[in-house]
Motif scaffolding. Sequence first.
Motif, short mmCIF file in Angstrom:
data_model
loop_
_atom_site.label_atom_id
_atom_site.label_comp_id
_atom_site.label_asym_id
_atom_site.label_seq_id
_atom_site.Cartn_x
_atom_site.Cartn_y
_atom_site.Cartn_z
N ASP A 113 -4.80 27.54 -29.90
CA ASP A 113 -6.23 27.86 -30.03
C ASP A 113 -6.59 29.11 -29.21
OD1 ASP A 113 -6.41 25.58 -31.61
OD2 ASP A 113 -6.89 24.31 -29.89
N GLY A 114 -7.84 29.11 -28.71
CA GLY A 114 -8.31 30.19 -27.85
C GLY A 114 -8.93 31.35 -28.61
N PRO A 115 -9.42 32.36 -27.91
CA PRO A 115 -9.59 32.33 -26.46
C PRO A 115 -10.80 31.48 -26.06
CG PRO A 115 -10.36 34.44 -27.31
CD PRO A 115 -9.89 33.65 -28.49
N PRO A 116 -10.88 30.96 -24.85
CA PRO A 116 -9.87 31.13 -23.80
C PRO A 116 -8.65 30.26 -24.10
CG PRO A 116 -11.58 29.67 -23.03
CD PRO A 116 -12.02 30.12 -24.39
N TYR A 117 -7.52 30.73 -23.69
CA TYR A 117 -6.28 29.99 -23.93
C TYR A 117 -6.06 28.99 -22.81
CZ TYR A 117 -5.51 33.62 -27.38
OH TYR A 117 -5.65 34.48 -28.46
N THR A 118 -6.37 27.74 -23.09
CA THR A 118 -6.26 26.70 -22.06
C THR A 118 -5.03 25.82 -22.23
OG1 THR A 118 -7.61 25.19 -23.37
CG2 THR A 118 -8.77 26.60 -21.78
N HIS A 119 -4.37 25.92 -23.36
CA HIS A 119 -3.20 25.06 -23.63
C HIS A 119 -2.08 25.88 -24.28
CE1 HIS A 119 -6.39 22.04 -23.23
NE2 HIS A 119 -5.44 21.10 -23.11
N ILE A 120 -0.88 25.42 -24.07
CA ILE A 120 0.27 25.91 -24.82
C ILE A 120 1.00 24.72 -25.42
CG2 ILE A 120 0.61 28.02 -23.47
CD1 ILE A 120 2.91 26.54 -22.00
N VAL A 121 1.79 24.99 -26.44
CA VAL A 121 2.65 23.97 -27.04
C VAL A 121 4.09 24.37 -26.79
CG1 VAL A 121 3.38 22.82 -29.16
CG2 VAL A 121 0.96 23.41 -28.83
N LEU A 122 4.82 23.47 -26.12
CA LEU A 122 6.26 23.67 -25.94
C LEU A 122 6.99 23.08 -27.13
CD1 LEU A 122 6.84 22.73 -22.18
CD2 LEU A 122 6.65 25.01 -23.18
N THR A 123 7.96 23.82 -27.63
CA THR A 123 8.80 23.33 -28.72
C THR A 123 10.24 23.31 -28.26
OG1 THR A 123 7.31 24.26 -30.39
CG2 THR A 123 9.54 23.70 -31.11
N ALA A 124 10.87 22.16 -28.37
CA ALA A 124 12.29 22.02 -28.03
C ALA A 124 13.02 21.67 -29.33
CB ALA A 124 12.49 20.93 -26.99
N PRO A 138 8.51 17.14 -20.15
CA PRO A 138 9.13 18.29 -19.46
C PRO A 138 8.65 18.37 -18.01
CG PRO A 138 7.36 19.02 -20.90
CD PRO A 138 7.55 17.56 -21.19
N HIS A 139 9.58 18.59 -17.10
CA HIS A 139 9.24 18.74 -15.68
C HIS A 139 9.07 20.24 -15.42
CE1 HIS A 139 10.12 14.50 -14.60
NE2 HIS A 139 10.91 14.59 -15.68
N ILE A 140 7.79 20.66 -15.39
CA ILE A 140 7.45 22.09 -15.39
C ILE A 140 7.01 22.55 -14.01
CG2 ILE A 140 5.96 23.84 -16.43
CD1 ILE A 140 5.52 21.83 -18.75
N GLN A 141 7.45 23.75 -13.67
CA GLN A 141 6.93 24.46 -12.48
C GLN A 141 6.53 25.86 -12.94
OE1 GLN A 141 9.64 24.41 -9.17
NE2 GLN A 141 9.53 22.18 -8.94
N PHE A 142 5.23 26.15 -12.84
CA PHE A 142 4.72 27.45 -13.31
C PHE A 142 4.87 28.55 -12.27
CE2 PHE A 142 2.20 25.03 -16.53
CZ PHE A 142 2.60 25.76 -17.64
N ALA A 170 10.91 18.91 -31.15
CA ALA A 170 10.03 18.00 -30.42
C ALA A 170 8.98 18.86 -29.74
CB ALA A 170 10.82 17.21 -29.38
N TYR A 171 7.79 18.28 -29.56
CA TYR A 171 6.68 19.05 -29.02
C TYR A 171 6.11 18.40 -27.76
CZ TYR A 171 6.83 20.81 -33.82
OH TYR A 171 7.24 21.33 -35.03
N ALA A 172 5.55 19.24 -26.90
CA ALA A 172 4.82 18.77 -25.73
C ALA A 172 3.63 19.70 -25.51
CB ALA A 172 5.71 18.75 -24.49
N LEU A 173 2.44 19.11 -25.47
CA LEU A 173 1.24 19.89 -25.21
C LEU A 173 1.06 20.05 -23.70
CD1 LEU A 173 -1.28 21.22 -26.53
CD2 LEU A 173 -2.48 19.04 -26.12
N VAL A 174 0.74 21.26 -23.27
CA VAL A 174 0.60 21.54 -21.84
C VAL A 174 -0.75 22.22 -21.58
CG1 VAL A 174 1.59 22.70 -19.83
CG2 VAL A 174 3.10 21.82 -21.63
N THR A 225 7.10 14.54 -28.13
CA THR A 225 6.83 13.73 -29.33
C THR A 225 7.35 14.47 -30.56
OG1 THR A 225 4.63 14.72 -29.59
CG2 THR A 225 4.76 12.66 -28.33
N GLY A 226 7.47 13.72 -31.65
CA GLY A 226 7.92 14.33 -32.89
C GLY A 226 6.87 15.21 -33.53
N GLU A 227 5.61 14.97 -33.17
CA GLU A 227 4.50 15.79 -33.67
C GLU A 227 3.32 15.65 -32.71
OE1 GLU A 227 2.82 12.34 -36.69
OE2 GLU A 227 3.47 14.27 -37.48
#
Length: 235
Positions: A113-124, A138-142, A170-174, A225-227
């Motif tokens: 979405d955005g702006p403002p960009y408040t989220h990203i989607v990780l794809t594995a 996911p164990h994330i460190q920014f 697989a997806y993870a919303l961040v 998740t799968g979606e």
Amino acid sequence: MNASRRTALLSVAASAALTLSLTACQGGEGTKAEGTAAAQTATSPASAPASGTASGTGGSKGAAVGTAHKSDSTGSGSAAAGGSTAAQGTGGSSATTPVCAAKDVKVSAERQDGPPYTHIVLTARNTSGSRCRMAGFPHIQFLESHKQDVPSVAKSKPAAPTVLNPGDPAYALVKLSDGGVDEDNEVVTAFQLVLEGDSTVIAVDSSTGGGLAVDPARTLTGYWTGELRNGADDF
């Protein structure tokens, strides 16, 4: 009576008494012998029921063995059926699927979405040649200045493990921030994460569009998740 005749009579009387005594003794022995024979005769028929009882016992034992054999066969059949069912259950269960490691997936990030960009989607995406399971989140460190992992959102945890066939994603919303202009944001052009069950560090490029505005105090991550699902992944 003269002495010779008296002696003769006494002799005859003694002989007669001896004969009677012998006859009586023989009669007693005969009776005893007959009694013994009768006892044996009486005992002999009794042995037939004893033989019948033994035969009956043998029959019962045979029946018991047959019953035991039938029970064993039934038990074996049930065990075999149970084993088959268990094997089928195991074959279809994700619990036996190995956890995806860093070497099994390629991870990328896109703004949502955005702006403002408040989220990203990780794809594995599973780049290996076999199935694997994305465990946890996911164990994330920014930022280098913030070593704590990004907190996870419990409601985003899927009901069943996320199993990936080769090529599946697989997806993870961040969440990066609240999108406020006064937030204490820092620009992040690359960050790192590790997968659950693997300590290998995965570097993720986020330089596109000038990087990501991240407020470390507001960051959150969902589970793999799968979606992406409305509601559970809305945070």
